[in-house]
Design an enzyme around this catalytic site. Sequence first.
Site, short mmCIF file in Angstrom:
data_model
loop_
_atom_site.label_atom_id
_atom_site.label_comp_id
_atom_site.label_asym_id
_atom_site.label_seq_id
_atom_site.Cartn_x
_atom_site.Cartn_y
_atom_site.Cartn_z
N GLN A 174 -5.04 -0.62 -5.04
CA GLN A 174 -5.64 -1.74 -5.76
C GLN A 174 -6.39 -1.28 -7.01
OE1 GLN A 174 -7.58 -4.70 -3.31
NE2 GLN A 174 -9.06 -5.17 -4.91
N CYS A 225 -3.61 -2.46 6.07
CA CYS A 225 -3.85 -1.14 6.66
C CYS A 225 -5.26 -1.06 7.25
CB CYS A 225 -3.64 -0.03 5.63
SG CYS A 225 -4.67 -0.19 4.16
N HIS A 229 -6.32 -5.87 2.82
CA HIS A 229 -5.40 -4.76 3.07
C HIS A 229 -5.04 -4.71 4.55
CE1 HIS A 229 -5.85 -2.57 -0.89
NE2 HIS A 229 -6.77 -3.52 -0.96
N CYS A 277 0.84 -1.19 0.00
CA CYS A 277 0.00 0.00 0.00
C CYS A 277 0.88 1.25 0.00
CB CYS A 277 -0.91 -0.02 1.23
SG CYS A 277 -1.79 1.54 1.52
N GLU A 278 0.67 2.12 -0.96
CA GLU A 278 1.52 3.31 -1.05
C GLU A 278 1.16 4.37 -0.01
OE1 GLU A 278 -0.67 6.08 -4.40
OE2 GLU A 278 0.80 4.61 -5.07
N HIS A 279 0.04 4.18 0.68
CA HIS A 279 -0.36 5.16 1.68
C HIS A 279 0.27 4.89 3.04
CE1 HIS A 279 -4.18 5.50 -0.97
NE2 HIS A 279 -3.26 6.33 -1.38
N HIS A 280 0.46 3.59 3.38
CA HIS A 280 0.97 3.25 4.71
C HIS A 280 2.21 2.37 4.67
CE1 HIS A 280 -3.43 3.97 5.25
NE2 HIS A 280 -2.99 4.69 6.27
#
Length: 318
Positions: free
Chosen positions: A249, A279, A277, A208-211
Amino acid sequence: MSFTRQLSEMSASELNDAIDDTNFPQAHIISRGRNNSVCSTSSTSGTSSLADRVVAQPEETQPPSSTGSEEPAPINPNRPRLILKSSTSIPENDGTQSSLTPQTPRTSTTPGHENCTFHHDLELDHKPPTREALLPDMARSYRLLLGGLGENPDRQGLIKTPERAAKAMLYFTKGYDQNLEDVLNGAVFDEDHDEMVVVKDIEMFSMCEHHLVPFYGKVSIGYLPCNKILGLSKLARIVEIFSRRLQVQERLTKQIAVAVTQAVQPAGVAVVVEGVHMCMVMRGVQKINSKTVTSTMLGVFRDDPKTREEFLNLVNSK
Protein backbone atom coordinates in the site's frame (compact mmCIF):
# COMPACT_ATOMS: atom_id res chain seq x y z
CA MET A 1 8.65 8.02 -24.69
CA SER A 2 5.48 6.79 -23.03
CA PHE A 3 4.38 8.13 -19.67
CA THR A 4 4.80 4.71 -18.09
CA ARG A 5 8.48 4.62 -18.96
CA GLN A 6 8.85 8.13 -17.53
CA LEU A 7 7.31 7.06 -14.23
CA SER A 8 9.99 5.36 -12.32
CA GLU A 9 11.46 3.51 -9.46
CA MET A 10 12.02 6.52 -7.22
CA SER A 11 13.78 6.81 -3.90
CA ALA A 12 12.52 8.87 -0.98
CA SER A 13 15.05 11.65 -1.53
CA GLU A 14 14.13 11.76 -5.24
CA LEU A 15 10.39 12.05 -4.77
CA ASN A 16 9.79 14.02 -1.61
CA ASP A 17 11.37 10.97 -0.06
CA ALA A 18 11.41 7.49 -1.66
CA ILE A 19 9.54 5.20 -3.94
CA ASP A 20 10.88 1.67 -3.72
CA ASP A 21 9.09 0.67 -6.88
CA THR A 22 9.93 -2.54 -8.64
CA ASN A 23 7.06 -2.01 -11.05
CA PHE A 24 8.81 0.80 -12.92
CA PRO A 25 11.76 0.14 -15.20
CA GLN A 26 13.64 3.44 -14.97
CA ALA A 27 14.34 6.27 -12.52
CA HIS A 28 13.53 9.97 -12.59
CA ILE A 29 13.42 12.78 -10.09
CA ILE A 30 10.34 14.69 -9.11
CA SER A 31 10.75 18.36 -8.40
CA ARG A 32 8.67 20.46 -6.08
CA GLY A 33 8.74 23.94 -4.57
CA ARG A 34 9.73 24.29 -0.91
CA ASN A 35 8.54 27.84 -0.32
CA ASN A 36 5.11 28.46 1.16
CA SER A 37 4.06 30.92 -1.52
CA VAL A 38 1.97 28.96 -3.97
CA CYS A 39 2.66 31.22 -6.93
CA SER A 40 6.30 32.12 -6.38
CA THR A 41 8.96 30.84 -8.77
CA SER A 42 11.94 31.63 -6.57
CA SER A 43 12.96 31.41 -2.93
CA THR A 44 15.48 33.55 -1.11
CA SER A 45 16.16 30.79 1.36
CA GLY A 46 16.78 28.05 -1.18
CA THR A 47 20.03 26.14 -1.38
CA SER A 48 21.99 25.02 -4.39
CA SER A 49 20.84 21.44 -3.96
CA LEU A 50 17.26 22.63 -3.74
CA ALA A 51 17.68 24.57 -6.96
CA ASP A 52 18.75 21.38 -8.67
CA ARG A 53 15.53 19.66 -7.57
CA VAL A 54 13.01 22.47 -8.10
CA VAL A 55 11.91 23.10 -11.66
CA ALA A 56 9.41 25.94 -12.01
CA GLN A 57 7.61 26.48 -15.30
CA PRO A 58 5.82 29.85 -15.34
CA GLU A 59 3.03 30.32 -17.82
CA GLU A 60 3.87 32.29 -20.92
CA THR A 61 2.35 35.75 -21.11
CA GLN A 62 0.63 36.92 -24.26
CA PRO A 63 2.22 39.86 -26.12
CA PRO A 64 0.12 43.04 -26.41
CA SER A 65 -2.30 42.98 -29.30
CA SER A 66 -1.92 45.29 -32.25
CA THR A 67 -5.13 47.08 -31.30
CA GLY A 68 -3.75 48.09 -27.92
CA SER A 69 -6.34 46.14 -25.94
CA GLU A 70 -4.92 44.11 -23.11
CA GLU A 71 -5.42 40.38 -22.93
CA PRO A 72 -6.72 39.06 -19.58
CA ALA A 73 -3.84 37.85 -17.41
CA PRO A 74 -3.75 34.14 -16.68
CA ILE A 75 -4.54 33.00 -13.16
CA ASN A 76 -1.38 32.82 -11.04
CA PRO A 77 0.96 32.91 -14.07
CA ASN A 78 4.07 32.10 -12.02
CA ARG A 79 2.80 29.13 -10.04
CA PRO A 80 5.51 26.46 -9.96
CA ARG A 81 4.58 23.11 -11.41
CA LEU A 82 5.58 19.73 -10.11
CA ILE A 83 7.35 18.04 -12.99
CA LEU A 84 9.50 15.01 -13.55
CA LYS A 85 12.90 15.87 -14.91
CA SER A 86 13.18 14.73 -18.51
CA SER A 87 16.79 13.57 -18.42
CA THR A 88 16.65 9.85 -18.99
CA SER A 89 20.14 9.12 -20.21
CA ILE A 90 21.60 5.92 -18.87
CA PRO A 91 25.40 5.76 -18.61
CA GLU A 92 26.99 3.09 -20.70
CA ASN A 93 28.35 0.08 -18.92
CA ASP A 94 32.08 0.61 -18.64
CA GLY A 95 32.73 -3.00 -17.77
CA THR A 96 33.44 -2.33 -14.10
CA GLN A 97 30.05 -3.62 -13.01
CA SER A 98 27.63 -6.13 -14.40
CA SER A 99 24.58 -4.87 -16.27
CA LEU A 100 21.10 -5.94 -15.24
CA THR A 101 20.17 -6.59 -18.86
CA PRO A 102 22.15 -8.31 -21.61
CA GLN A 103 24.13 -6.19 -24.04
CA THR A 104 22.65 -8.11 -26.95
CA PRO A 105 19.20 -9.72 -27.17
CA ARG A 106 19.07 -13.34 -26.11
CA THR A 107 17.19 -15.70 -28.38
CA SER A 108 16.17 -19.35 -28.46
CA THR A 109 19.51 -20.08 -30.14
CA THR A 110 21.54 -18.56 -27.29
CA PRO A 111 23.29 -21.32 -25.31
CA GLY A 112 21.35 -22.12 -22.17
CA HIS A 113 18.12 -20.60 -23.49
CA GLU A 114 17.03 -23.21 -25.99
CA ASN A 115 13.87 -24.08 -24.05
CA CYS A 116 12.95 -20.56 -22.95
CA THR A 117 9.54 -19.19 -23.90
CA PHE A 118 10.25 -15.60 -22.86
CA HIS A 119 12.41 -13.42 -20.61
CA HIS A 120 11.43 -10.49 -18.44
CA ASP A 121 14.02 -8.21 -20.04
CA LEU A 122 11.71 -8.13 -23.09
CA GLU A 123 14.67 -8.22 -25.46
CA LEU A 124 13.90 -11.64 -26.86
CA ASP A 125 12.46 -12.62 -30.21
CA HIS A 126 10.64 -15.50 -28.49
CA LYS A 127 8.70 -13.62 -25.80
CA PRO A 128 4.92 -14.25 -25.82
CA PRO A 129 2.83 -11.73 -27.79
CA THR A 130 0.39 -11.32 -24.88
CA ARG A 131 0.21 -12.22 -21.20
CA GLU A 132 -2.52 -14.71 -22.10
CA ALA A 133 0.21 -16.80 -23.68
CA LEU A 134 1.36 -17.51 -20.13
CA LEU A 135 -1.92 -19.24 -19.22
CA PRO A 136 -0.79 -22.83 -19.98
CA ASP A 137 2.30 -22.54 -17.77
CA MET A 138 0.34 -20.80 -15.02
CA ALA A 139 -2.39 -23.46 -15.14
CA ARG A 140 0.22 -26.20 -14.83
CA SER A 141 1.67 -24.40 -11.81
CA TYR A 142 -1.73 -24.22 -10.14
CA ARG A 143 -2.26 -27.90 -10.83
CA LEU A 144 1.04 -28.69 -9.10
CA LEU A 145 -0.04 -26.49 -6.20
CA LEU A 146 -3.29 -28.42 -5.81
CA GLY A 147 -1.37 -31.67 -5.80
CA GLY A 148 1.04 -30.27 -3.22
CA LEU A 149 -1.92 -29.50 -0.97
CA GLY A 150 -2.92 -33.17 -1.08
CA GLU A 151 -5.88 -32.58 -3.40
CA ASN A 152 -6.75 -34.56 -6.49
CA PRO A 153 -6.59 -32.11 -9.43
CA ASP A 154 -8.59 -34.58 -11.55
CA ARG A 155 -11.68 -34.69 -9.38
CA GLN A 156 -14.78 -33.05 -10.80
CA GLY A 157 -14.67 -29.84 -8.78
CA LEU A 158 -11.00 -29.14 -9.58
CA ILE A 159 -10.62 -30.20 -13.20
CA LYS A 160 -10.89 -26.64 -14.54
CA THR A 161 -9.69 -24.88 -11.40
CA PRO A 162 -6.06 -24.41 -12.57
CA GLU A 163 -7.19 -22.65 -15.75
CA ARG A 164 -9.75 -20.53 -13.90
CA ALA A 165 -7.20 -19.55 -11.25
CA ALA A 166 -4.65 -18.59 -13.92
CA LYS A 167 -7.18 -16.37 -15.70
CA ALA A 168 -8.18 -14.80 -12.40
CA MET A 169 -4.56 -14.00 -11.53
CA LEU A 170 -4.05 -12.35 -14.91
CA TYR A 171 -7.10 -10.19 -14.24
CA PHE A 172 -5.94 -9.31 -10.72
CA THR A 173 -2.65 -8.11 -12.21
CA LYS A 174 -3.92 -6.56 -15.43
CA GLY A 175 -2.29 -3.25 -14.48
CA TYR A 176 0.98 -4.59 -15.86
CA ASP A 177 -0.59 -4.42 -19.33
CA GLN A 178 -1.70 -0.80 -18.96
CA ASN A 179 0.22 2.44 -19.31
CA LEU A 180 -0.59 5.99 -18.35
CA GLU A 181 -0.46 7.43 -21.85
CA ASP A 182 -3.13 5.06 -23.17
CA VAL A 183 -5.33 5.50 -20.11
CA LEU A 184 -5.26 9.30 -20.30
CA ASN A 185 -6.16 9.15 -24.00
CA GLY A 186 -5.63 12.89 -24.41
CA ALA A 187 -8.03 13.82 -21.59
CA VAL A 188 -5.80 16.66 -20.34
CA PHE A 189 -7.40 20.06 -20.90
CA ASP A 190 -6.21 23.65 -20.75
CA GLU A 191 -8.32 25.49 -18.22
CA ASP A 192 -7.72 28.68 -16.22
CA HIS A 193 -8.43 26.97 -12.92
CA ASP A 194 -6.15 27.02 -9.90
CA GLU A 195 -8.41 25.78 -7.13
CA MET A 196 -8.24 22.35 -5.54
CA VAL A 197 -9.73 19.35 -7.36
CA VAL A 198 -10.59 16.34 -5.19
CA VAL A 199 -12.02 12.95 -6.14
CA LYS A 200 -12.52 10.81 -3.06
CA ASP A 201 -13.60 7.30 -2.09
CA ILE A 202 -12.40 5.61 -5.29
CA GLU A 203 -12.75 1.86 -4.78
CA MET A 204 -9.46 0.00 -4.92
CA PHE A 205 -8.62 -3.72 -5.11
CA SER A 206 -5.08 -5.00 -5.12
CA MET A 207 -2.91 -8.03 -4.29
CA CYS A 208 -0.42 -8.11 -1.44
CA GLU A 209 2.93 -9.04 -2.94
CA HIS A 210 4.04 -10.70 0.29
CA HIS A 211 1.24 -13.28 0.62
CA LEU A 212 -0.64 -13.06 -2.71
CA VAL A 213 -3.90 -12.32 -0.91
CA PRO A 214 -6.12 -9.29 -1.59
CA PHE A 215 -6.22 -5.93 0.09
CA TYR A 216 -8.94 -3.45 -0.75
CA GLY A 217 -10.22 -0.04 0.26
CA LYS A 218 -10.65 3.46 -1.07
CA VAL A 219 -8.43 6.16 -2.54
CA SER A 220 -8.84 9.92 -2.36
CA ILE A 221 -6.87 12.15 -4.73
CA GLY A 222 -6.48 15.92 -4.75
CA TYR A 223 -4.40 18.20 -6.91
CA LEU A 224 -3.91 21.93 -7.38
CA PRO A 225 -3.96 22.65 -11.14
CA CYS A 226 -1.60 24.94 -12.99
CA ASN A 227 -3.99 25.76 -15.86
CA LYS A 228 -4.28 22.09 -16.84
CA ILE A 229 -6.98 19.75 -15.59
CA LEU A 230 -7.47 16.02 -15.93
CA GLY A 231 -10.67 14.24 -16.89
CA LEU A 232 -12.19 13.13 -13.57
CA SER A 233 -12.61 9.50 -14.59
CA LYS A 234 -8.91 9.34 -15.42
CA LEU A 235 -8.05 9.65 -11.75
CA ALA A 236 -10.01 6.46 -11.08
CA ARG A 237 -8.29 4.78 -14.04
CA ILE A 238 -4.87 5.77 -12.69
CA VAL A 239 -5.80 4.00 -9.46
CA GLU A 240 -6.66 0.89 -11.51
CA ILE A 241 -3.30 0.91 -13.32
CA PHE A 242 -1.28 0.63 -10.14
CA SER A 243 -3.66 -1.25 -7.85
CA ARG A 244 -4.05 -4.12 -10.33
CA ARG A 245 -0.52 -5.32 -9.66
CA LEU A 246 1.35 -7.10 -6.92
CA GLN A 247 1.64 -4.25 -4.45
CA VAL A 248 2.27 -2.84 -1.03
CA GLN A 249 0.00 0.00 0.00
CA GLU A 250 2.85 2.40 0.71
CA ARG A 251 4.23 2.12 -2.82
CA LEU A 252 0.77 2.22 -4.40
CA THR A 253 0.05 5.55 -2.72
CA LYS A 254 3.17 7.18 -4.09
CA GLN A 255 2.79 5.70 -7.56
CA ILE A 256 -0.65 7.28 -7.89
CA ALA A 257 0.73 10.66 -6.82
CA VAL A 258 3.61 10.42 -9.30
CA ALA A 259 1.22 9.51 -12.12
CA VAL A 260 -1.01 12.54 -11.48
CA THR A 261 2.09 14.74 -11.35
CA GLN A 262 3.28 13.32 -14.67
CA ALA A 263 -0.11 13.87 -16.27
CA VAL A 264 -0.78 17.55 -15.50
CA GLN A 265 2.28 18.98 -13.71
CA PRO A 266 0.19 20.56 -10.94
CA ALA A 267 1.39 22.75 -8.07
CA GLY A 268 0.76 19.89 -5.70
CA VAL A 269 -0.72 16.41 -5.38
CA ALA A 270 -2.21 14.67 -2.35
CA VAL A 271 -3.22 11.01 -2.14
CA VAL A 272 -4.73 9.17 0.84
CA VAL A 273 -5.36 5.41 0.72
CA GLU A 274 -7.33 3.47 3.33
CA GLY A 275 -7.03 -0.29 3.01
CA VAL A 276 -8.10 -3.55 4.63
CA HIS A 277 -5.47 -6.26 4.26
CA MET A 278 -6.64 -9.85 4.19
CA CYS A 279 -3.17 -10.96 5.26
CA MET A 280 -4.03 -9.38 8.63
CA VAL A 281 -7.66 -10.53 8.64
CA MET A 282 -7.73 -14.18 7.56
CA ARG A 283 -4.24 -15.17 8.75
CA GLY A 284 -1.59 -14.01 11.18
CA VAL A 285 -2.96 -11.67 13.86
CA GLN A 286 -6.52 -11.98 12.43
CA LYS A 287 -7.64 -8.45 13.33
CA ILE A 288 -10.79 -8.02 11.30
CA ASN A 289 -11.42 -4.36 12.17
CA SER A 290 -7.95 -3.00 11.45
CA LYS A 291 -7.40 -0.52 8.63
CA THR A 292 -4.20 0.85 7.16
CA VAL A 293 -4.03 4.50 6.08
CA THR A 294 -1.18 5.85 3.94
CA SER A 295 -0.69 9.27 2.40
CA THR A 296 1.59 11.04 -0.03
CA MET A 297 1.76 14.83 -0.08
CA LEU A 298 3.71 16.58 -2.83
CA GLY A 299 4.34 20.25 -3.57
CA VAL A 300 2.12 22.74 -1.77
CA PHE A 301 0.23 19.95 -0.02
CA ARG A 302 3.46 19.05 1.75
CA ASP A 303 4.74 22.60 2.27
CA ASP A 304 1.57 24.51 3.14
CA PRO A 305 -0.29 23.29 6.26
CA LYS A 306 -3.46 25.20 5.33
CA THR A 307 -3.65 23.58 1.89
CA ARG A 308 -3.06 20.16 3.40
CA GLU A 309 -5.70 20.80 6.07
CA GLU A 310 -8.25 21.85 3.44
CA PHE A 311 -7.67 18.64 1.50
CA LEU A 312 -7.95 16.43 4.59
CA ASN A 313 -11.15 18.20 5.67
CA LEU A 314 -12.69 17.59 2.24
CA VAL A 315 -11.64 13.94 2.29
CA ASN A 316 -13.00 13.32 5.77
CA SER A 317 -16.28 15.17 5.26
CA LYS A 318 -19.42 13.07 4.78
